[in-house]
Design an enzyme around this catalytic site. Structure first.
Site, PDB file in Angstrom:
ATOM      1  N   HIS A 117       0.857  -1.188   0.000  1.00 10.43           N
ATOM      2  CA  HIS A 117       0.000   0.000   0.000  1.00 10.43           C
ATOM      3  C   HIS A 117       0.889   1.231   0.000  1.00 10.43           C
ATOM      4  O   HIS A 117       1.901   1.278   0.723  1.00 10.43           O
ATOM      5  CB  HIS A 117      -0.880  -0.007   1.256  1.00 10.43           C
ATOM      6  CG  HIS A 117      -2.122   0.814   1.126  1.00 10.43           C
ATOM      7  ND1 HIS A 117      -3.263   0.556   1.847  1.00 10.43           N
ATOM      8  CD2 HIS A 117      -2.415   1.906   0.361  1.00 10.43           C
ATOM      9  CE1 HIS A 117      -4.199   1.432   1.530  1.00 10.43           C
ATOM     10  NE2 HIS A 117      -3.706   2.264   0.640  1.00 10.43           N
ATOM     11  N   LEU A 120      -2.088   7.420   0.305  1.00 10.64           N
ATOM     12  CA  LEU A 120      -2.843   7.531   1.549  1.00 10.64           C
ATOM     13  C   LEU A 120      -3.036   6.127   2.121  1.00 10.64           C
ATOM     14  O   LEU A 120      -3.795   5.325   1.583  1.00 10.64           O
ATOM     15  CB  LEU A 120      -4.202   8.184   1.299  1.00 10.64           C
ATOM     16  CG  LEU A 120      -5.194   8.139   2.475  1.00 10.64           C
ATOM     17  CD1 LEU A 120      -4.616   8.808   3.708  1.00 10.64           C
ATOM     18  CD2 LEU A 120      -6.518   8.765   2.079  1.00 10.64           C
ATOM     19  N   ILE A 161      -2.399   1.986  -4.669  1.00 15.17           N
ATOM     20  CA  ILE A 161      -1.942   3.370  -4.621  1.00 15.17           C
ATOM     21  C   ILE A 161      -3.186   4.239  -4.450  1.00 15.17           C
ATOM     22  O   ILE A 161      -4.055   4.285  -5.306  1.00 15.17           O
ATOM     23  CB  ILE A 161      -1.112   3.741  -5.879  1.00 15.17           C
ATOM     24  CG1 ILE A 161      -0.583   5.177  -5.760  1.00 15.17           C
ATOM     25  CG2 ILE A 161      -1.862   3.495  -7.174  1.00 15.17           C
ATOM     26  CD1 ILE A 161       0.520   5.505  -6.780  1.00 15.17           C
ATOM     27  N   GLU A 162      -3.279   4.891  -3.296  1.00 14.38           N
ATOM     28  CA  GLU A 162      -4.543   5.501  -2.879  1.00 14.38           C
ATOM     29  C   GLU A 162      -4.455   7.019  -2.805  1.00 14.38           C
ATOM     30  O   GLU A 162      -3.556   7.579  -2.172  1.00 14.38           O
ATOM     31  CB  GLU A 162      -4.958   4.942  -1.513  1.00 14.38           C
ATOM     32  CG  GLU A 162      -6.305   5.432  -1.035  1.00 14.38           C
ATOM     33  CD  GLU A 162      -6.815   4.667   0.188  1.00 14.38           C
ATOM     34  OE1 GLU A 162      -7.804   5.125   0.791  1.00 14.38           O
ATOM     35  OE2 GLU A 162      -6.244   3.626   0.540  1.00 14.38           O
ATOM     36  N   VAL A 163      -5.418   7.674  -3.464  1.00 14.19           N
ATOM     37  CA  VAL A 163      -5.608   9.133  -3.452  1.00 14.19           C
ATOM     38  C   VAL A 163      -4.296   9.862  -3.753  1.00 14.19           C
ATOM     39  O   VAL A 163      -3.783  10.647  -2.957  1.00 14.19           O
ATOM     40  CB  VAL A 163      -6.217   9.593  -2.109  1.00 14.19           C
ATOM     41  CG1 VAL A 163      -6.748  11.024  -2.244  1.00 14.19           C
ATOM     42  CG2 VAL A 163      -7.370   8.694  -1.673  1.00 14.19           C
TER      43      VAL A 163
END
Length: 265
Positions: A117, A120, A161-163
């Site tokens: 991860h 974010l 891959i977040e925000v």
């Protein structure tokens, strides 16, 4: 039509750059079954759901990644390893892990596929300023890129891959061999990831910017709940008035048998 064979890590990595994959977070057997029927490529599942004996009957062809509930931030590498082995035994195709690179390397050494991860990371959000986008400046974008390359070097096959700004996520995805899963990071990665509660319109609170609502099931559930309450009230009223039970709800008995029974009493 035979049962669909679910893809392997090898198969998924072979698709990188060829087509966008779909991913959903599902939390029930019904949602898992719907994802199977709809042809969703990957599903994120609560560990308890994965361990349900009926799970693979519901979603035999879905690549399933458990995670999210296990307190990895405070767990030791050995604890996470034991959990990951249990998940693999329960038919997980990979495991989600936001713990240290050391832990990811340990899982890799045991041939356990890991999805990492970056951007974010909710459990680490205090380090990046809370629940907000990451990578909007050149410096923080470089930090996200470094995290991705570190995950790749540690042996993760994939990373959420977040925000993150779409341009940043696209450039990073093009520079890693990992399968990059976008949650609010644009269409330039290898897969798109949303939660079923957002897709189905079940979220009664704030919807994230990247969410897209395809159905509004919350209103339908409200209607069903109202009908449930009404039925319960009618049932209670029938008991109070004597309308329930009716003759058809009672077990019949021969009159002579009843007379004999009462005499014996």
């Amino acid at each position: 039509m035979g049962k669909q064979v679910r893809p392997t890590v090898y198969d998924l990595l072979a698709m990188k750059g060829k087509r966008q994959l779909s991913m959903l977070r599902v939390v029930s057997l019904e949602e898992a079954e719907a994802a199977e029927a709809a042809g969703i490529d990957l599903i994120s599942v609560p560990p308890a759901l994965l361990c349900n004996p009926r799970f693979r009957d519901a979603a035999p062809g879905r690549f399933a990644i458990p995670g999210g509930e296990y307190g990895q931030s405070g767990a030791t590498t050995d604890e996470i390893l034991r959990w990951a082995v249990k998940m693999r035994a329960a038919s997980a195709d990979a495991v989600y892990c936001a713990a240290s690179l050391q832990t990811i390397r340990r899982l890799r050494d045991e041939h356990i596929p890991v999805c990492g991860h970056t951007g974010l990371i909710p459990s680490h959000a205090t380090w990046t300023g809370g629940f907000r986008a990451v990578g909007k400046s050149a410096a923080t974008a470089v930090l996200v890129y470094k995290q991705v390359k570190d995950l790749e070097a540690a042996g993760a096959f994939s990373a959420e891959i977040e925000v993150v700004p779409a341009e940043v996520a696209t450039a990073i995805s093009e520079r890693t061999s990992m399968l990059m899963i976008s949650m609010g990071a644009g269409g330039g990665c290898d897969a798109q990831y949303l939660f079923s509660e957002d897709v189905l319109g079940l979220n009664r609170g704030h919807y994230p910017r990247h969410a897209k609502v395809y159905r509004k099931l919350a209103a339908e559930y409200d209607r069903i709940q109202a009908e449930r309450i009404a039925a319960f009230r009618e049932y209670a009223a029938d008991i109070e008035s004597g309308a329930y039970p009716e003759e058809r709800h009672r077990v019949p008995m021969d009159a002579e048998e009843l007379k004999t029974f009462l005499t014996r009493l």
